[in-house]
Design a protein around this motif. Structure first.
Motif, mmCIF file in Angstrom:
data_model
loop_
_atom_site.group_PDB
_atom_site.id
_atom_site.type_symbol
_atom_site.label_atom_id
_atom_site.label_comp_id
_atom_site.label_asym_id
_atom_site.label_seq_id
_atom_site.Cartn_x
_atom_site.Cartn_y
_atom_site.Cartn_z
ATOM 1 N N LYS A 182 0.827 -1.203 0.000
ATOM 2 C CA LYS A 182 0.000 0.000 0.000
ATOM 3 C C LYS A 182 0.865 1.259 0.000
ATOM 4 O O LYS A 182 0.553 2.241 -0.681
ATOM 5 N N ALA A 183 1.960 1.230 0.762
ATOM 6 C CA ALA A 183 2.859 2.376 0.776
ATOM 7 C C ALA A 183 3.451 2.621 -0.613
ATOM 8 O O ALA A 183 3.571 3.774 -1.061
ATOM 9 N N ASP A 186 0.706 4.073 -2.824
ATOM 10 C CA ASP A 186 0.489 5.484 -2.480
ATOM 11 C C ASP A 186 1.569 6.370 -3.099
ATOM 12 O O ASP A 186 1.283 7.475 -3.575
ATOM 13 N N TYR A 187 2.816 5.898 -3.090
ATOM 14 C CA TYR A 187 3.899 6.687 -3.690
ATOM 15 C C TYR A 187 3.685 6.822 -5.194
ATOM 16 O O TYR A 187 3.842 7.907 -5.760
ATOM 17 N N ARG A 189 0.904 6.781 -6.808
ATOM 18 C CA ARG A 189 -0.234 7.664 -7.063
ATOM 19 C C ARG A 189 0.033 9.108 -6.633
ATOM 20 O O ARG A 189 -0.745 10.004 -6.989
ATOM 21 N N SER A 190 1.116 9.327 -5.893
ATOM 22 C CA SER A 190 1.425 10.690 -5.444
ATOM 23 C C SER A 190 1.896 11.592 -6.567
ATOM 24 O O SER A 190 1.922 12.815 -6.420
ATOM 25 N N GLY A 191 2.303 11.010 -7.678
ATOM 26 C CA GLY A 191 2.817 11.795 -8.796
ATOM 27 C C GLY A 191 4.312 12.030 -8.743
ATOM 28 O O GLY A 191 4.871 12.649 -9.657
ATOM 29 N N LYS A 192 5.001 11.535 -7.722
ATOM 30 C CA LYS A 192 6.427 11.805 -7.561
ATOM 31 C C LYS A 192 7.289 11.083 -8.593
ATOM 32 O O LYS A 192 8.469 11.426 -8.759
ATOM 33 N N ASN A 273 -4.755 2.463 -11.143
ATOM 34 C CA ASN A 273 -6.188 2.720 -10.975
ATOM 35 C C ASN A 273 -6.965 2.418 -12.251
ATOM 36 O O ASN A 273 -7.755 3.232 -12.737
ATOM 37 N N THR A 359 13.852 12.844 -8.618
ATOM 38 C CA THR A 359 12.927 12.611 -7.511
ATOM 39 C C THR A 359 13.771 12.161 -6.322
ATOM 40 O O THR A 359 14.810 11.521 -6.526
#
Length: 448
Positions: A182-183, A186-187, A189-192, A273, A359
């Motif tokens: 999940k972490a 999340d990264y 999906r953060s756009g980073k 997604n 990044t």
């Protein structure tokens, strides 16, 4: 029947432990909705259909959670059934708990038992649909192994059954409950990572170097082989097609594509997604071990087109050194960096321009939980709360559609264009025959 002081003490322990586990890992559940009649203090009575390999692992994991009891085992191989029953009773005796255990060789009789709240379906892939749908119809919640089913048509029926009967269905894609997964998602999906243009997924498995062709033989004592075949085509018994290695034959499964692919491609879908592709191409074959038993390819590459990016699947049997030095994994490749993850953890590989990271770099993020245990716990708590689990039937369906289309493109040797609205491959009668399930009489697809 009166309760002894020891049973009262155990019930108190189970209640307190259940609250502790729920409070530390998941939101506290006060009670279940009326659709189950369960409250948090009640034991959750589960039964296992298909007691070998992952089915047994799932049950073993689920029994780690307080107030879960196994009250039934079902298998068409009496040898497996007896062995697992002995193991379970030994474990129960060591734990000081001995709920009544009933053994079955016909899953339909198990489903008739109203004392069973939920079932685990750990059968070969071609036997996922019927028990799962019939369990929903019998008012039982379902934990079903991945892939959800052995055809797209079956997957759609299983989703429909879960919805119609308001059942909790958790698919065994247990990365969905993993903290480090999940972490990583999340990264992504953060756009980073910048624009992610390609996602690589793979499984390079070092096993399978020895899989010789063997002759057909009599059915082993204690095995109901007709029941094992079920809706699959009638064939003589051959041990290469039986326990464990069934997954390398199209009648029952889809090889590494539907085995490991159901895990890794699922992470790609989650991160990006998305659900189903626009088109699919595949190439591969039995290149490494052409004389081995089995029908599915030992080497395969599949490209899923999602319009603005692609997802790539790679598989190899008998080779353990995969991309990025990992035998399995997912790589999200963006303009600013690449995130690579597997079951052990995830890491960031920044792009460099002019000597500068595009990044921020970070150390390897390691796994720190048992993801399977978290996944079975999520199922148990969702049975009580009636909230949707981390990997509901729809999630299993989406990755199964990808995996099935990948195998279909390989088998047919051409690019396939998927129409999600009509649930068909565009302008391809032969492909659409593979979309549908082919059941041998007297078995028939369930009506939902």
């Amino acid at each position: 029947m009166s309760l002894t002081s020891s049973s009262l003490s155990r019930r108190t322990f189970l209640q307190n432990s259940s609250q502790l586990v729920a409070g530390t890992l998941l939101p506290t559940i006060e009670s279940a909705q009326a659709s189950t009649g369960l409250v948090a203090a009640d034991p959750l009575r589960v039964a296992l259909i298909g007691c070998n390999n992952m089915g047994w692992a799932d049950l073993t994991s689920m029994l780690k959670h307080p107030a879960v009891q196994c009250v039934g085992l079902c298998d068409v191989d009496q040898n497996v059934l007896n062995r697992r029953a002995a193991e379970l009773q030994k474990n129960n005796a060591a734990a000081g708990a001995a709920p009544k255990l009933t053994l079955y060789t016909d899953f339909r009789k198990l489903l008739d038992n109203r004392e069973i709240d939920a079932v685990i379906v750990g059968t070969p892939d071609h036997w996922h649909c019927l028990p799962a749908v019939m369990a929903c119809q019998a008012g039982k919640d379902v934990y079903v192994e991945k892939p959800l089913a052995n055809s797209i048509e079956e997957c759609n029926l299983m989703v429909a059954a879960a919805k119609k009967h308001n059942r909790i269905v958790q698919v065994g894609q247990w990365q969905r409950s993993g903290s480090h997964w999940k972490a990583a998602i999340d990264y992504v999906r953060s756009g980073k990572l910048g624009t992610v243009r390609l996602v690589k997924t793979w499984a390079y498995m070092p096993y399978g170097k020895k899989f010789p062709v063997v002759a057909d033989e009599p059915v082993p004592a204690g095995v109901d082989y007709a029941a094992w075949l079920g809706p699959a085509p009638e064939r003589p018994f051959n041990k290469s097609r039986f326990h464990g290695s069934f997954r390398y034959f199209w009648d029952y499964a889809g090889g590494l594509m539907t085995d490991w692919g159901a895990h890794m491609i699922d992470m790609a879908l989650w991160g990006m997604n998305v659900t189903t592709p626009v088109s699919v191409m595949a190439a591969g074959g039995r290149f490494g071990f052409p004389d081995h038993a089995g029908e599915t390819p030992d080497t395969l590459q599949v490209l899923f087109d999602y319009g603005q990016f692609t997802i790539q699947w790679e598989q190899a049997i008998g080779i353990g050194r995969g991309p990025y030095g990992r035998e399995h994994g997912v790589a999200f490749i963006g303009n600013l960096g690449t995130l690579v993850t597997d079951r052990d953890g995830w890491e960031l590989l920044p792009e460099i321009d002019g000597g500068q990271y595009l990044t921020p770099a970070m150390p390897l993020q390691r796994r720190y939980t048992n993801d399977l245990d978290r996944h079975t716990l999520n199922f148990v708590e969702c049975v009580r709360s009636r909230q949707q689990p981390n990997a509901p039937a729809e999630v299993g369906r989406h990755v199964a559609v990808n995996a099935q289309l990948g195998n279909m493109a390989y088998r047919l040797g051409r690019k396939l264009h998927w129409d999600e609205q009509t649930q068909t491959v565009r302008n391809d009668l032969e492909a659409n025959k593979l979309v549908r399930a082919q059941y041998r009489k007297p078995w028939a697809l369930p009506i939902v």
